[in-house]
Design a protein around this motif. Structure first.
Motif, PDB file in Angstrom:
ATOM      1  N   ASP A  56       0.873  -1.155   0.000  1.00  0.00           N
ATOM      2  CA  ASP A  56       0.000   0.000   0.000  1.00  0.00           C
ATOM      3  C   ASP A  56       0.919   1.215   0.000  1.00  0.00           C
ATOM      4  O   ASP A  56       2.142   1.082   0.046  1.00  0.00           O
ATOM      5  CB  ASP A  56      -0.973  -0.001   1.184  1.00  0.00           C
ATOM      6  N   SER A  57       0.348   2.387  -0.072  1.00  0.00           N
ATOM      7  CA  SER A  57       1.166   3.593  -0.168  1.00  0.00           C
ATOM      8  C   SER A  57       2.046   3.792   1.055  1.00  0.00           C
ATOM      9  O   SER A  57       3.189   4.233   0.942  1.00  0.00           O
ATOM     10  CB  SER A  57       0.277   4.815  -0.379  1.00  0.00           C
TER      11      SER A  57
ATOM     12  N   ALA B 210       5.205 -10.194  -4.398  1.00  0.00           N
ATOM     13  CA  ALA B 210       4.188  -9.144  -4.450  1.00  0.00           C
ATOM     14  C   ALA B 210       3.148  -9.516  -5.505  1.00  0.00           C
ATOM     15  O   ALA B 210       3.433  -9.488  -6.697  1.00  0.00           O
ATOM     16  CB  ALA B 210       4.818  -7.803  -4.790  1.00  0.00           C
ATOM     17  N   PRO B 211       1.932  -9.864  -5.089  1.00  0.00           N
ATOM     18  CA  PRO B 211       0.938 -10.349  -6.047  1.00  0.00           C
ATOM     19  C   PRO B 211       0.377  -9.274  -6.972  1.00  0.00           C
ATOM     20  O   PRO B 211       0.058  -9.550  -8.116  1.00  0.00           O
ATOM     21  CB  PRO B 211      -0.167 -10.927  -5.164  1.00  0.00           C
ATOM     22  N   THR B 212       0.239  -8.041  -6.489  1.00  0.00           N
ATOM     23  CA  THR B 212      -0.339  -6.978  -7.314  1.00  0.00           C
ATOM     24  C   THR B 212       0.387  -5.670  -7.079  1.00  0.00           C
ATOM     25  O   THR B 212       1.024  -5.476  -6.046  1.00  0.00           O
ATOM     26  CB  THR B 212      -1.832  -6.748  -6.984  1.00  0.00           C
ATOM     27  N   VAL B 213       0.256  -4.779  -8.041  1.00  0.00           N
ATOM     28  CA  VAL B 213       0.826  -3.435  -7.940  1.00  0.00           C
ATOM     29  C   VAL B 213      -0.203  -2.474  -8.506  1.00  0.00           C
ATOM     30  O   VAL B 213      -0.618  -2.613  -9.652  1.00  0.00           O
ATOM     31  CB  VAL B 213       2.150  -3.329  -8.739  1.00  0.00           C
ATOM     32  N   ASP B 214      -0.621  -1.478  -7.696  1.00  0.00           N
ATOM     33  CA  ASP B 214      -1.536  -0.468  -8.213  1.00  0.00           C
ATOM     34  C   ASP B 214      -0.733   0.751  -8.664  1.00  0.00           C
ATOM     35  O   ASP B 214       0.496   0.775  -8.579  1.00  0.00           O
ATOM     36  CB  ASP B 214      -2.620  -0.103  -7.185  1.00  0.00           C
ATOM     37  N   SER B 215      -1.412   1.766  -9.148  1.00  0.00           N
ATOM     38  CA  SER B 215      -0.719   2.923  -9.730  1.00  0.00           C
ATOM     39  C   SER B 215       0.119   3.670  -8.704  1.00  0.00           C
ATOM     40  O   SER B 215       1.227   4.117  -9.005  1.00  0.00           O
ATOM     41  CB  SER B 215      -1.718   3.870 -10.385  1.00  0.00           C
ATOM     42  N   LYS B 216      -0.384   3.815  -7.479  1.00  0.00           N
ATOM     43  CA  LYS B 216       0.381   4.527  -6.450  1.00  0.00           C
ATOM     44  C   LYS B 216       1.647   3.764  -6.078  1.00  0.00           C
ATOM     45  O   LYS B 216       2.710   4.349  -5.915  1.00  0.00           O
ATOM     46  CB  LYS B 216      -0.484   4.751  -5.210  1.00  0.00           C
ATOM     47  N   VAL B 217       1.526   2.461  -5.951  1.00  0.00           N
ATOM     48  CA  VAL B 217       2.684   1.640  -5.608  1.00  0.00           C
ATOM     49  C   VAL B 217       3.685   1.628  -6.760  1.00  0.00           C
ATOM     50  O   VAL B 217       4.897   1.715  -6.544  1.00  0.00           O
ATOM     51  CB  VAL B 217       2.243   0.211  -5.229  1.00  0.00           C
ATOM     52  N   ALA B 218       3.195   1.546  -7.993  1.00  0.00           N
ATOM     53  CA  ALA B 218       4.076   1.594  -9.163  1.00  0.00           C
ATOM     54  C   ALA B 218       4.836   2.920  -9.195  1.00  0.00           C
ATOM     55  O   ALA B 218       6.038   2.946  -9.476  1.00  0.00           O
ATOM     56  CB  ALA B 218       3.270   1.416 -10.438  1.00  0.00           C
ATOM     57  N   ASP B 219       4.150   4.001  -8.863  1.00  0.00           N
ATOM     58  CA  ASP B 219       4.797   5.314  -8.807  1.00  0.00           C
ATOM     59  C   ASP B 219       5.890   5.324  -7.744  1.00  0.00           C
ATOM     60  O   ASP B 219       6.986   5.836  -7.974  1.00  0.00           O
ATOM     61  CB  ASP B 219       3.744   6.390  -8.528  1.00  0.00           C
TER      62      ASP B 219
ATOM     63  N   GLN C  68       1.918  -6.801 -16.649  1.00  0.00           N
ATOM     64  CA  GLN C  68       0.787  -6.280 -17.419  1.00  0.00           C
ATOM     65  C   GLN C  68       0.180  -5.052 -16.758  1.00  0.00           C
ATOM     66  O   GLN C  68      -0.169  -4.084 -17.441  1.00  0.00           O
ATOM     67  CB  GLN C  68      -0.275  -7.356 -17.597  1.00  0.00           C
ATOM     68  N   SER C  69       0.087  -5.065 -15.429  1.00  0.00           N
ATOM     69  CA  SER C  69      -0.512  -3.906 -14.763  1.00  0.00           C
ATOM     70  C   SER C  69       0.400  -2.689 -14.868  1.00  0.00           C
ATOM     71  O   SER C  69      -0.076  -1.566 -15.037  1.00  0.00           O
ATOM     72  CB  SER C  69      -0.857  -4.207 -13.298  1.00  0.00           C
ATOM     73  N   LEU C  70       1.718  -2.891 -14.833  1.00  0.00           N
ATOM     74  CA  LEU C  70       2.637  -1.754 -15.005  1.00  0.00           C
ATOM     75  C   LEU C  70       2.502  -1.155 -16.402  1.00  0.00           C
ATOM     76  O   LEU C  70       2.488   0.065 -16.568  1.00  0.00           O
ATOM     77  CB  LEU C  70       4.082  -2.189 -14.747  1.00  0.00           C
ATOM     78  N   VAL C  71       2.392  -2.018 -17.403  1.00  0.00           N
ATOM     79  CA  VAL C  71       2.221  -1.530 -18.772  1.00  0.00           C
ATOM     80  C   VAL C  71       0.868  -0.852 -18.935  1.00  0.00           C
ATOM     81  O   VAL C  71       0.755   0.221 -19.527  1.00  0.00           O
ATOM     82  CB  VAL C  71       2.393  -2.692 -19.781  1.00  0.00           C
ATOM     83  N   THR C  72      -0.176  -1.458 -18.384  1.00  0.00           N
ATOM     84  CA  THR C  72      -1.521  -0.888 -18.475  1.00  0.00           C
ATOM     85  C   THR C  72      -1.599   0.462 -17.790  1.00  0.00           C
ATOM     86  O   THR C  72      -2.270   1.377 -18.277  1.00  0.00           O
ATOM     87  CB  THR C  72      -2.560  -1.849 -17.832  1.00  0.00           C
TER      88      THR C  72
END
Length: 191
Positions: A78-79, A108-117, A144-148
């Motif tokens: 999370d952030s 790490a199963p998922t990465v959202d936009s804030k975490v990617a940032d 895929q989520s980083l590219v998306t």
């Protein structure tokens, strides 16, 4: 009888109001300050120290060898955790004088936009401090989520797995890896 009901309602309203005032005062700054001064400081300090220890343990930065750090990331981000990870990473890069950091995100199963940032910012900040960051263990879903999300991946050095990241690290640091004679010879099965 109606008079008794009215008194009961007024009494209940009065108790409710007193309860609200008590609860409100419990959470006011003055009340917390008074609790702190009255000796509840010890338990609160213990709780805060324990929370800090848990945060430190949840984002370990390990020194594998001189100038090489490994940052295994396990579990959900999370952030708050991403910010803590960045702070811890940069502190260790400075303290250990790291030239290379391997950030393994296999767990790490998922990465959202804030975490990617935060990930990109962590890499950029570490680069400013003189360390190269190699990201390993990107799952297909995370990639895929980083590219998306449209994350700028131009500054990332990525390698498929941790072993590949360590091999890349050895190349960057100028280490030469050779097998010792007789090491890992194939076993013969009894005939």
């Amino acid at each position: 009888m109606a008079y008794d009901g009215l008194i009961l309602r007024k009494s209940a309203l009065l108790h409710h109001t007193r309860l609200r005032i008590t609860i409100h005062s419990m959470f006011s700054v003055n009340c917390v300050t008074e609790l702190w001064k009255s000796g509840l400081r010890g338990p609160w300090q213990t709780i805060l120290r324990q929370q800090e220890a848990i945060r430190e343990l949840s984002t370990p930065v390990l020194q594998l060898r001189e100038r090489l750090l490994i940052l295994p990331i396990i579990g959900l981000w999370d952030s708050v955790r991403a910010k803590q990870l960045t702070e811890n990473l940069l502190r260790q890069v400075r303290d250990k004088r790291a030239r290379v950091v391997v950030m393994d995100i296999t767990g790490a199963p998922t990465v959202d936009s804030k975490v990617a940032d935060h990930l990109i910012r962590s890499v950029a900040a570490a680069r400013l401090m003189g360390a190269r960051v190699i990201v390993t263990g990107l799952s297909a879903e995370v990639a895929q989520s980083l590219v998306t999300l449209g994350v700028d991946l131009s500054m990332l050095i990525t390698v498929g797995d941790l072993q590949g990241g360590l091999e890349e690290t050895e190349r960057i640091l100028g280490y030469e890896t050779r097998r010792a004679p007789g090491f890992l010879k194939p076993c013969r099965s009894p005939s």
